[in-house]
Design a protein around this motif. Sequence first.
Motif, PDB file in Angstrom:
ATOM      1  N   PRO A  59       8.018  -9.227  15.903  1.00  0.00           N
ATOM      2  CA  PRO A  59       9.409  -9.188  16.361  1.00  0.00           C
ATOM      3  C   PRO A  59      10.380  -8.616  15.324  1.00  0.00           C
ATOM      4  O   PRO A  59      11.398  -8.032  15.690  1.00  0.00           O
ATOM      5  N   ASP A  60      10.058  -8.729  14.050  1.00  0.00           N
ATOM      6  CA  ASP A  60      10.959  -8.188  13.026  1.00  0.00           C
ATOM      7  C   ASP A  60      10.870  -6.662  12.911  1.00  0.00           C
ATOM      8  O   ASP A  60      11.676  -6.033  12.230  1.00  0.00           O
ATOM      9  N   GLN A  61       9.917  -6.040  13.608  1.00  0.00           N
ATOM     10  CA  GLN A  61       9.747  -4.589  13.579  1.00  0.00           C
ATOM     11  C   GLN A  61      10.214  -3.897  14.862  1.00  0.00           C
ATOM     12  O   GLN A  61      10.130  -2.675  14.971  1.00  0.00           O
ATOM     13  N   VAL A  62      10.711  -4.665  15.819  1.00  0.00           N
ATOM     14  CA  VAL A  62      11.127  -4.098  17.105  1.00  0.00           C
ATOM     15  C   VAL A  62      12.208  -3.039  16.899  1.00  0.00           C
ATOM     16  O   VAL A  62      13.189  -3.264  16.189  1.00  0.00           O
ATOM     17  N   GLY A  63      11.979  -1.891  17.506  1.00  0.00           N
ATOM     18  CA  GLY A  63      12.972  -0.820  17.482  1.00  0.00           C
ATOM     19  C   GLY A  63      12.982   0.012  16.220  1.00  0.00           C
ATOM     20  O   GLY A  63      13.840   0.875  16.059  1.00  0.00           O
ATOM     21  N   LYS A  64      12.051  -0.190  15.317  1.00  0.00           N
ATOM     22  CA  LYS A  64      12.041   0.543  14.050  1.00  0.00           C
ATOM     23  C   LYS A  64      11.059   1.704  14.038  1.00  0.00           C
ATOM     24  O   LYS A  64      10.910   2.376  13.025  1.00  0.00           O
ATOM     25  N   GLY A  65      10.376   1.950  15.168  1.00  0.00           N
ATOM     26  CA  GLY A  65       9.357   2.995  15.214  1.00  0.00           C
ATOM     27  C   GLY A  65       9.936   4.388  15.348  1.00  0.00           C
ATOM     28  O   GLY A  65      10.891   4.617  16.086  1.00  0.00           O
ATOM     29  N   LEU A  66       9.358   5.311  14.613  1.00  0.00           N
ATOM     30  CA  LEU A  66       9.667   6.742  14.717  1.00  0.00           C
ATOM     31  C   LEU A  66       8.336   7.461  14.893  1.00  0.00           C
ATOM     32  O   LEU A  66       7.470   7.384  14.018  1.00  0.00           O
ATOM     33  N   ILE A  67       8.166   8.131  16.007  1.00  0.00           N
ATOM     34  CA  ILE A  67       6.931   8.843  16.286  1.00  0.00           C
ATOM     35  C   ILE A  67       7.254  10.324  16.425  1.00  0.00           C
ATOM     36  O   ILE A  67       8.090  10.718  17.238  1.00  0.00           O
ATOM     37  N   PHE A  68       6.599  11.151  15.633  1.00  0.00           N
ATOM     38  CA  PHE A  68       6.779  12.592  15.674  1.00  0.00           C
ATOM     39  C   PHE A  68       5.675  13.173  16.549  1.00  0.00           C
ATOM     40  O   PHE A  68       4.494  12.977  16.254  1.00  0.00           O
ATOM     41  N   ILE A  69       6.046  13.853  17.627  1.00  0.00           N
ATOM     42  CA  ILE A  69       5.068  14.398  18.570  1.00  0.00           C
ATOM     43  C   ILE A  69       5.243  15.913  18.640  1.00  0.00           C
ATOM     44  O   ILE A  69       6.325  16.400  18.955  1.00  0.00           O
ATOM     45  N   TYR A 106      15.344  21.292  11.715  1.00  0.00           N
ATOM     46  CA  TYR A 106      15.224  22.095  12.915  1.00  0.00           C
ATOM     47  C   TYR A 106      15.571  21.189  14.087  1.00  0.00           C
ATOM     48  O   TYR A 106      15.735  19.985  13.932  1.00  0.00           O
ATOM     49  N   ARG A 107      15.683  21.792  15.263  1.00  0.00           N
ATOM     50  CA  ARG A 107      16.064  21.030  16.459  1.00  0.00           C
ATOM     51  C   ARG A 107      14.975  20.054  16.863  1.00  0.00           C
ATOM     52  O   ARG A 107      13.791  20.343  16.766  1.00  0.00           O
ATOM     53  N   LEU A 108      15.420  18.914  17.351  1.00  0.00           N
ATOM     54  CA  LEU A 108      14.519  17.909  17.901  1.00  0.00           C
ATOM     55  C   LEU A 108      15.011  17.491  19.279  1.00  0.00           C
ATOM     56  O   LEU A 108      16.208  17.476  19.543  1.00  0.00           O
ATOM     57  N   LEU A 109      14.086  17.116  20.124  1.00  0.00           N
ATOM     58  CA  LEU A 109      14.367  16.446  21.382  1.00  0.00           C
ATOM     59  C   LEU A 109      14.034  14.979  21.094  1.00  0.00           C
ATOM     60  O   LEU A 109      12.936  14.679  20.641  1.00  0.00           O
ATOM     61  N   VAL A 110      14.973  14.071  21.293  1.00  0.00           N
ATOM     62  CA  VAL A 110      14.804  12.668  20.911  1.00  0.00           C
ATOM     63  C   VAL A 110      14.913  11.767  22.139  1.00  0.00           C
ATOM     64  O   VAL A 110      15.865  11.872  22.909  1.00  0.00           O
ATOM     65  N   VAL A 111      13.918  10.886  22.293  1.00  0.00           N
ATOM     66  CA  VAL A 111      13.911   9.897  23.368  1.00  0.00           C
ATOM     67  C   VAL A 111      13.767   8.527  22.720  1.00  0.00           C
ATOM     68  O   VAL A 111      12.927   8.341  21.841  1.00  0.00           O
ATOM     69  N   PHE A 121      10.358  15.052  19.364  1.00  0.00           N
ATOM     70  CA  PHE A 121       9.605  16.251  19.730  1.00  0.00           C
ATOM     71  C   PHE A 121      10.283  17.431  19.046  1.00  0.00           C
ATOM     72  O   PHE A 121      11.487  17.629  19.202  1.00  0.00           O
ATOM     73  N   ASN A 122       9.520  18.238  18.317  1.00  0.00           N
ATOM     74  CA  ASN A 122      10.140  19.311  17.545  1.00  0.00           C
ATOM     75  C   ASN A 122      10.106  20.663  18.237  1.00  0.00           C
ATOM     76  O   ASN A 122       9.126  21.037  18.859  1.00  0.00           O
ATOM     77  N   TYR A 123      11.230  21.360  18.120  1.00  0.00           N
ATOM     78  CA  TYR A 123      11.299  22.773  18.477  1.00  0.00           C
ATOM     79  C   TYR A 123      10.819  23.565  17.265  1.00  0.00           C
ATOM     80  O   TYR A 123      10.793  23.049  16.150  1.00  0.00           O
ATOM     81  N   ALA A 124      10.459  24.814  17.469  1.00  0.00           N
ATOM     82  CA  ALA A 124      10.056  25.664  16.346  1.00  0.00           C
ATOM     83  C   ALA A 124      11.254  25.880  15.426  1.00  0.00           C
ATOM     84  O   ALA A 124      12.386  26.014  15.881  1.00  0.00           O
ATOM     85  N   ALA A 125      10.998  25.910  14.137  1.00  0.00           N
ATOM     86  CA  ALA A 125      12.066  26.034  13.148  1.00  0.00           C
ATOM     87  C   ALA A 125      12.868  27.316  13.326  1.00  0.00           C
ATOM     88  O   ALA A 125      14.057  27.333  13.067  1.00  0.00           O
ATOM     89  N   ASP A 126      12.226  28.388  13.767  1.00  0.00           N
ATOM     90  CA  ASP A 126      12.953  29.649  13.902  1.00  0.00           C
ATOM     91  C   ASP A 126      13.474  29.869  15.319  1.00  0.00           C
ATOM     92  O   ASP A 126      13.863  30.957  15.670  1.00  0.00           O
TER      93      ASP A 126
END
Length: 133
Positions: A59-69, A106-111, A121-126
């Motif tokens: 419970p002390d970790q709820v909402g702290k996750g970051l997942i790079f896809i 670079y741009r990210l799509l974040v959910v 979710f990452n867009y291409a850097a260029d």
Amino acid sequence: MTEWFARAILAVTDVEASLRFYIDQLGFSSPWRFDDDGRALVAQVERQGTALILAHNWPDQVGKGLIFISLNVEPETPDALATALDELRSEFESKGVVVKNGRWGYRLLVVEDPDGNQLLFNYAADNEPGKSA
């Protein structure tokens, strides 16, 4: 040679509610879950090679996750990746998911899931607006 397989663990307050979000709104499936007394305590969700564990154990970790896809697209071009991410954004938004723009060099799509864990979710850097490839 030994191969590794990793699954990120996301701490959530309510595994059932999280399962509904990941399955109904993000298009994941759930191959297994562990219930105790009729209540889901841990479950796995999967989509296109991404596997996540949803757990009520920390419970002390709820909402702290970051997942790079990262999306693997064919052909592997910045435009193809941008198109795939734009289509993913449209899919999510059509199911009522709030999608944000982010940046990490670079741009990210974040959910965010119902507990605040973030999928990035990452867009291409260029492939930046106003920049040429």
